[in-house]
Design a protein around this motif. Structure first.
Motif, PDB file in Angstrom:
ATOM      1  N   PRO A  38       5.259  -1.217   6.525  1.00  0.00           N
ATOM      2  CA  PRO A  38       5.588   0.205   6.523  1.00  0.00           C
ATOM      3  C   PRO A  38       7.058   0.418   6.827  1.00  0.00           C
ATOM      4  N   LYS A  39       7.619   1.433   6.203  1.00  0.00           N
ATOM      5  CA  LYS A  39       9.003   1.823   6.517  1.00  0.00           C
ATOM      6  C   LYS A  39       8.942   3.266   6.991  1.00  0.00           C
ATOM      7  N   GLY A  60       9.650  16.806   7.845  1.00  0.00           N
ATOM      8  CA  GLY A  60       8.512  15.997   8.259  1.00  0.00           C
ATOM      9  C   GLY A  60       8.631  14.540   7.878  1.00  0.00           C
ATOM     10  N   PRO A  61       7.516  13.793   8.032  1.00  0.00           N
ATOM     11  CA  PRO A  61       7.544  12.346   7.782  1.00  0.00           C
ATOM     12  C   PRO A  61       7.669  12.024   6.295  1.00  0.00           C
ATOM     13  N   THR A  62       8.397  10.943   5.992  1.00  0.00           N
ATOM     14  CA  THR A  62       8.545  10.489   4.597  1.00  0.00           C
ATOM     15  C   THR A  62       8.412   8.966   4.534  1.00  0.00           C
ATOM     16  N   GLY A  63       7.455   8.445   5.276  1.00  0.00           N
ATOM     17  CA  GLY A  63       7.297   6.993   5.340  1.00  0.00           C
ATOM     18  C   GLY A  63       6.914   6.383   3.994  1.00  0.00           C
ATOM     19  N   THR A  64       7.295   5.097   3.831  1.00  0.00           N
ATOM     20  CA  THR A  64       6.962   4.344   2.608  1.00  0.00           C
ATOM     21  C   THR A  64       6.173   3.105   3.000  1.00  0.00           C
ATOM     22  N   ARG A 115      12.758  -8.212   6.546  1.00  0.00           N
ATOM     23  CA  ARG A 115      12.550  -6.833   7.034  1.00  0.00           C
ATOM     24  C   ARG A 115      13.673  -5.906   6.601  1.00  0.00           C
ATOM     25  N   LYS A 116      14.560  -6.393   5.722  1.00  0.00           N
ATOM     26  CA  LYS A 116      15.766  -5.572   5.499  1.00  0.00           C
ATOM     27  C   LYS A 116      15.460  -4.215   4.843  1.00  0.00           C
ATOM     28  N   ASP A 117      14.345  -4.115   4.092  1.00  0.00           N
ATOM     29  CA  ASP A 117      14.004  -2.825   3.471  1.00  0.00           C
ATOM     30  C   ASP A 117      12.846  -2.115   4.156  1.00  0.00           C
ATOM     31  N   SER A 118      12.301  -2.704   5.210  1.00  0.00           N
ATOM     32  CA  SER A 118      11.065  -2.135   5.776  1.00  0.00           C
ATOM     33  C   SER A 118      10.852  -2.633   7.195  1.00  0.00           C
ATOM     34  N   ARG A 165       4.231   8.730   2.798  1.00  0.00           N
ATOM     35  CA  ARG A 165       4.296   9.645   1.654  1.00  0.00           C
ATOM     36  C   ARG A 165       4.427   8.902   0.319  1.00  0.00           C
ATOM     37  N   SER A 166       5.008   7.691   0.357  1.00  0.00           N
ATOM     38  CA  SER A 166       5.152   6.978  -0.908  1.00  0.00           C
ATOM     39  C   SER A 166       4.787   5.511  -0.740  1.00  0.00           C
ATOM     40  N   MET A 167       4.464   4.869  -1.872  1.00  0.00           N
ATOM     41  CA  MET A 167       4.121   3.449  -1.837  1.00  0.00           C
ATOM     42  C   MET A 167       4.889   2.711  -2.917  1.00  0.00           C
ATOM     43  N   LYS A 168       5.074   1.404  -2.656  1.00  0.00           N
ATOM     44  CA  LYS A 168       5.693   0.525  -3.660  1.00  0.00           C
ATOM     45  C   LYS A 168       4.965  -0.804  -3.603  1.00  0.00           C
TER      46      LYS A 168
END
Ligand SMILES: CC(C)(COP(=O)(O)OP(=O)(O)OC[C@H]1O[C@@H](n2cnc3c(N)ncnc32)[C@H](O)[C@@H]1OP(=O)(O)O)[C@@H](O)C(=O)NCCC(=O)NCCS
Length: 412
Positions: free
Chosen positions: A230-231, A238-242, A204-207, A270-273
Motif C-alpha cells: 500500500p502507498k 481526503g485519502p488517496t491511497g494506492t 519500497r521506493k514507490d510504496s 482509491r486506486s490500484m496498480k
C-alpha cells in the motif's frame, strides 16, 4: 588495449564483483541483501563474461529453471539473465560472442531444449533467434469503479493479513496448484520465494512495505494469497491511497474473487496498480464495468528454441496437427532444416524430414509462437511466416495456440 578473457565466475568474491559490474551497467547500485538472495540460487558455472584481469567488462548467465509448457509439461529451461557490456566495451561484438558461447553451451549441456529471457530493450535479441512470445499487462483503476458482476460467487471463505512466515508456509503449495497449467510459469523453489517476497528501500521506493493476505476456506484450508504494497496518500479532500498488487493466486474461483474484493475494498485506498498481470487475467472478466480497469499491454518473455525438434516434441498442441515446418536458423544453424511435427493434446513427436514443407518459419518466429500466445496466422498475415500449403498457417495457428495466455510471474 588489455586482453579480454571469457571465463566463468570463480568464487564468492568474484560473484560480488560480477554483480557490481552488472548493476553498474544497469545504472543501479548493487543492494548487498539482494546479491545474497541471488547467491542462493546461482550456479557460478553458468555465470560468465569477459574479464580484463582486473574487472568484468561484460557479464551474462542463466539459471536452470523448470518452465510449464502448453499442456502442462514442466521442462528444464535456461533462464537467461545478467546480460551487460560495460560502456567502455559496447558495440564491439562482446554480446554477440557471449550469446554464441551461451547457446553453444546450452546445446552441449543438453539439459535444456530452450532458453528464455526478459529483455531490457526489445531490439537486442531477435538477431540471436529469440522471439517475443508473451505479453504482460499493467492493470490500473479507481477501486470504487471496480465492482463485480452480480452473479460472482465469493464463497464463504475469509481473508486476513498475515506475516511472511505464514505466507511462506502456505503460499508455495497454493502457487503450485493455482499455476500448474499456466504456460510460461516457472517453478519457484524456496530461494526464489525468498527473493519474491523480499523487502528493502529500493523495493519500497514507490510504496510502503510488502504485505501479505491469505484466504482460508470455511474448513480452514488455505486456498489463496495476495502480495501487495500500500502507498498511503492524502489530499485536502481526503485519502488517496494506492494499492500496488504484486501477485494474487488462488486454487478456486471463489477464493480468487474474495481476495480481490479484500484488496479493492481496503479502507483509504482509491486506486490500484497490478504490474505483471496476464493479458487474460480473470479479474478483467469479473468486473461489472470492464472499461473501468485500464489495461496497458507490455512485452513479456522471449523464447529461443536451442534444439528445435526436442522443444517441439515437449509441448502439447491444442488440436491434432501433422505439419512440415521449414525452419531457418542463422545463429544456431544446427536447427536449420525441415521437421515433421505430429501431435495433439496427448503429446507430440518431431523429426527431421525430406518431405515438402507446409510453412517456412524463422527460429525467432518459432520461438514467438512456442508458448501459444502469438498466432502463426497473424505472423503469416504480417509476411513473417510463409504459407507453402494453402490452409497450413491456420492449422498451425490452431494447434500452436493455447486457450490460456502465457504469463511469467517470476522475474529473473
Ligand atoms: C545490450 C548490450 C548488452 C549490447 O552489448 P554489445 O556488446 O554492445 O552488443 P554487440 O556489439 O554484440 O551488438 C550486436 C548487434 O546488436 C546491436 N545492438 C546491441 N545492443 C542494442 C540495443 N540496445 N538496441 C539495438 N541494437 C543493439 C548492435 O548494434 C549490433 O548490431 P550489428 O551487428 O548490426 O552491428 C549492452 O548495450 C548493454 O549492456 N546495455 C545495457 C544493459 C542491458 O540493457 N542489457 C540487456 C539486458 S536484457
Amino acid at each position: 588495449m588489455v586482453d579480454l578473457i571469457l571465463r566463468t565466475v570463480r568464487d564468492d568474491n568474484d560473484f560480488t564483483a560480477f554483480n557490481a559490474a552488472l548493476h553498474s551497467v544497469f545504472l543501479q547500485d548493487p543492494q548487498d541483501d539482494e546479491v545474497e538472495l541471488y547467491r542462493a540460487f546461482t550456479d557460478f558455472d553458468r555465470m560468465f563474461g569477459f574479464h580484463d584481469g582486473a574487472r568484468w567488462a561484460s557479464t551474462a548467465g542463466d539459471y536452470g529453471k523448470q518452465v510449464t509448457l502448453p499442456g502442462g509439461a514442466q521442462v528444464p529451461v535456461a533462464a537467461v539473465t545478467a546480460v551487460t557490456v560495460s560502456p567502455a566495451h559496447r558495440r564491439r561484438g562482446l554480446l554477440t560472442q557471449m550469446m554464441r558461447y551461451q547457446l553453444d553451451g546450452i546445446r552441449a549441456r543438453g539439459t535444456e531444449a530452450l532458453a528464455m529471457l526478459f529483455a531490457s530493450e526489445t531490439m537486442i535479441y531477435g538477431r540471436f533467434g529469440y522471439g517475443l512470445a508473451s505479453q504482460n499487462t499493467v492493470l490500473t483503476g479507481q477501486v470504487r469503479d471496480l465492482g463485480f458482476r452480480q452473479e460472482v460467487d465469493l464463497g464463504d471463505g475469509v481473508v486476513a493479513e498475515t506475516d511472511a512466515a505464514t505466507l511462506l508456509a502456505h503460499g508455495p503449495a497454493i502457487f503450485d496448484r493455482a499455476t500448474a497449467d499456466l504456460p510460461g510459469r516457472m517453478a519457484r523453489p524456496h530461494p526464489w520465494w525468498d527473493y519474491q517476497i523480499h523487502d528493502n528501500d529500493e523495493r519500497r521506493k514507490d510504496s510502503g512495505r510488502v504485505r501479505f493476505a491469505l484466504h482460508h476456506e470455511p474448513d480452514g484450508t488455505p486456498s489463496g494469497f495476495a502480495i501487495y504494497r500500500p502507498k498511503s496518500d492524502w489530499t485536502a479532500t481526503g485519502p488517496t491511497g494506492t494499492l500496488h498488487i504484486e501477485e494474487v493466486r488462488a486454487t478456486n474461483p471463489r477464493a480468487y474473487a474474495r481476495i480481490w474484493r479484500f484488496l479493492l475494498e481496503m479502507d483509504l485506498v482509491r486506486s490500484m496498480k497490478y504490474d505483471g498481470a496476464a493479458v487474460d487475467e480473470p479479474l478483467r472478466y469479473l468486473l461489472a464495468d470492464q472499461r473501468a480497469l485500464q489495461c496497458a499491454v507490455v512485452d513479456g518473455i522471449f523464447v529461443r528454441l536451442v534444439d528445435v525438434a526436442r522443444a517441439l516434441a515437449l509441448r502439447r498442441y491444442a488440436a491434432p496437427v501433422d505439419i512440415v515446418l521449414d525452419v531457418r536458423d542463422e545463429f544456431c544453424p544446427w536447427n536449420t532444416g525441415r521437421y515433421r511435427l505430429q501431435g495433439g493434446l496427448d503429446g507430440a513427436e518431431c523429426e527431421s524430414t525430406d518431405a515438402p514443407a507446409d510453412i517456412a518459419i524463422s527460429a525467432r518466429d518459432l520461438g514467438a509462437i512456442y508458448l501459444g500466445g502469438i498466432s502463426a496466422a497473424q505472423l503469416t498475415a504480417a509476411g513473417l511466416v510463409d504459407e507453402l500449403t494453402p490452409g497450413s498457417a491456420l492449422r498451425a495457428a490452431v494447434a500452436f495456440g493455447w486457450p490460456v495466455a502465457p504469463a511469467i510471474p517470476d522475474h529473473f
